[in-house]
Enzyme design. Structure first.
Site, PDB file in Angstrom:
ATOM      1  CB  THR A   1      35.119   8.015 -21.556  1.00  0.00           C
ATOM      2  OG1 THR A   1      36.458   7.740 -21.209  1.00  0.00           O
ATOM      3  CG2 THR A   1      34.670   9.304 -20.889  1.00  0.00           C
TER       4      THR A   1
ATOM      5  NE  ARG B   1      46.101   9.675 -20.409  1.00  0.00           N
ATOM      6  CZ  ARG B   1      44.833   9.614 -20.803  1.00  0.00           C
ATOM      7  NH1 ARG B   1      43.918   9.087 -20.030  1.00  0.00           N
ATOM      8  NH2 ARG B   1      44.472  10.070 -21.979  1.00  0.00           N
ATOM      9  CB  VAL B   2      44.872  13.166 -15.521  1.00  0.00           C
ATOM     10  CG1 VAL B   2      43.475  13.759 -15.652  1.00  0.00           C
ATOM     11  CG2 VAL B   2      45.101  12.662 -14.096  1.00  0.00           C
ATOM     12  N   GLY B   3      43.589  12.121 -18.436  1.00  0.00           N
ATOM     13  CA  GLY B   3      43.157  12.556 -19.768  1.00  0.00           C
ATOM     14  C   GLY B   3      42.237  13.761 -19.692  1.00  0.00           C
ATOM     15  CG  ASP B   4      39.277  13.919 -22.698  1.00  0.00           C
ATOM     16  OD1 ASP B   4      39.687  12.803 -22.306  1.00  0.00           O
ATOM     17  OD2 ASP B   4      38.295  14.041 -23.459  1.00  0.00           O
TER      18      ASP B   4
ATOM     19  CB  THR C   1      34.393   9.500 -25.722  1.00  0.00           C
ATOM     20  OG1 THR C   1      34.971   8.232 -25.418  1.00  0.00           O
ATOM     21  CG2 THR C   1      33.788   9.440 -27.107  1.00  0.00           C
ATOM     22  N   GLY C   2      37.543   9.552 -26.238  1.00  0.00           N
ATOM     23  CA  GLY C   2      38.661   9.308 -27.146  1.00  0.00           C
ATOM     24  C   GLY C   2      39.990   9.691 -26.524  1.00  0.00           C
TER      25      GLY C   2
ATOM     26  N   GLY D   1      42.347  11.617 -24.864  1.00  0.00           N
ATOM     27  CA  GLY D   1      42.176  12.834 -24.092  1.00  0.00           C
ATOM     28  C   GLY D   1      43.231  13.894 -24.328  1.00  0.00           C
TER      29      GLY D   1
HETATM   30  C1  SD4 Z   1      40.940   9.636 -21.641  1.00  0.00           C
HETATM   31  N1  SD4 Z   1      39.059  10.366 -22.926  1.00  0.00           N
HETATM   32  O1  SD4 Z   1      41.323   9.297 -20.529  1.00  0.00           O
HETATM   33  C2  SD4 Z   1      39.499   9.368 -22.009  1.00  0.00           C
HETATM   34  C3  SD4 Z   1      39.389   7.976 -22.519  1.00  0.00           C
HETATM   35  C4  SD4 Z   1      38.205   7.716 -23.368  1.00  0.00           C
HETATM   36  O2  SD4 Z   1      37.015   6.561 -24.782  1.00  0.00           O
HETATM   37  O3  SD4 Z   1      37.357   8.519 -23.613  1.00  0.00           O
HETATM   38  N2  SD4 Z   1      38.025   6.641 -23.942  1.00  0.00           N
HETATM   39  O4  SD4 Z   1      41.681  10.137 -22.470  1.00  0.00           O
END
Ligand code: SD4
Length: 339
Positions: free
Chosen positions: A195, A223-226, A246-247, A249
């Site tokens: 990301t 699915r939706v993350g942060d 990032t990470g 979410g």
């Molecule tokens: C998510 N935060 O969709 C994003 C993915 C991501 O490093 O950051 N990957 O959860």
């Protein structure tokens, strides 16, 4: 004690709120920072705009588009890993110095979700458009449809389908962890951390930010993350600073992570300390889970100071100023990641 006195006394225990000095000689701006080492290319494009006196919001969009167009990047834009049904679904958001923001979620077939998010911000009375509605809006606004699933990503998905082990693990950079079965779940999981969150302070000392991703590889459809969630994956407050994440979410959403980082900066914490505090909050709430995942925050304050912090080692961020172009390794919370 009267209420006013109590507030005055108790505020002594709080960190000092830093004043925003208009002519701070130590301030270094324009500046652009972005997540990961590939942020370097995004920063370079953003820098062309910032160094010519352009606006942060234009630099953000231009920078993010570089990563979105990079097919070798497996979790942003074209070439991103698909969901478990084979659809590449993209999430992005953008926020300017006035607090305006736009977001698209679960957008398919459009290479530059960051630009669609900007159009949502500028051309609609809304903040978020999702799925078919976002696609329809994009097509009405001149974006063209294209297949985002590259042969490489399709092959990785087909490989994953052989086991279809649904365990969303993300960000496996830590070398002591690379041999775990999680690489089974996500073939190529070493790449599963891409990301881009990008923050800029322009020559007029205005802040903006953007965040764009294809999210977790082989996620559930829908699915939706942060990343496209304002306050979670991105927040900009032009009085104080901006932050992005990032990470995993889900865990960032639960603590409204980027907003938390900005509010900590408002309370007087420096950019890296604010990121550290937010990471510590996540680690304290669920210590076991926190050991299994990666989350990184990146922040930039109104003076041009920046910093980051992550749960695990391996998180990097890229910086560009007049004199600097570098990739920095973030500090992190867990010194030894258990196997
Ligand atoms: C998510 N935060 O969709 C994003 C993915 C991501 O490093 O950051 N990957 O959860």
């Amino acid at each position: 004690m009267r209420r006013r006195d109590f507030i005055r006394t108790s505020s002594l225990a709080l960190p000092v709120v830093h004043s925003i000095k208009k002519d701070d000689p130590s301030a270094e701006f324009p500046v652009v920072v972005s997540t990961w080492d590939f942020g370097k290319a995004a920063n370079a494009a953003a820098w062309k705009i910032l160094s010519a006196g352009g606006k942060a919001i234009d630099a953000i969009e231009t920078g993010a588009r570089v990563t979105e167009a990079d097919q070798s990047n497996k979790t942003v834009g074209v070439g991103g890993y698909p969901d478990r049904d084979g659809h590449v679904t993209l999430d992005a958001c953008i926020m300017d110095e006035h607090g305006n923001c736009g977001s698209v979620m679960c957008l398919e077939d459009i290479m530059h979700p960051i630009s669609v998010a900007r159009k949502v911000m500028e051309k609609t009375p809304h903040v978020i458009l999702v799925g078919q509605g976002a696609l329809q809006f994009a097509l009405q606004n001149g974006f063209t449809r294209q297949n985002l699933l590259t042969p490489d990503s399709e092959a990785a998905w087909k490989e994953w389908l052989k086991k279809a082990n649904y365990k969303p693990v993300i960000n496996i950079e830590n070398s002591s962890y690379q041999q775990t079965p999680s690489t089974d779940h996500f073939p190529g999981s070493i790449d599963n951390h891409d990301t881009i969150g990008i923050l800029a302070l322009d020559a007029s000392r205005n802040l903006s930010g953007g965040c764009t991703t294809s999210g977790m590889a082989f996620k559930m459809h829908g699915r939706v993350g942060d990343s496209p969630v304002i306050g979670a994956g991105l927040f900009v407050d032009n009085e104080v600073g901006a932050a992005t994440s990032t990470g995993v979410g889900e865990e960032v959403i639960k603590c409204v992570g980027s907003h938390l980082v900005v509010e900590l900066m408002r309370q007087g914490f420096t950019a890296p300390k604010a990121c550290k505090k937010a990471v510590e909050r996540i680690a304290q709430r669920n210590p076991q889970k926190a050991r299994e995942i990666q989350i990184g925050f990146l922040a930039l304050d109104k003076q041009g100071n920046y910093g980051a912090y992550a749960l695990q080692n391996g998180f990097t961020y890229s910086v560009k100023t007049k004199d600097k172009e570098m990739v920095v390794e973030s500090d992190y919370h867990f010194t030894i990641r258990p196997r």
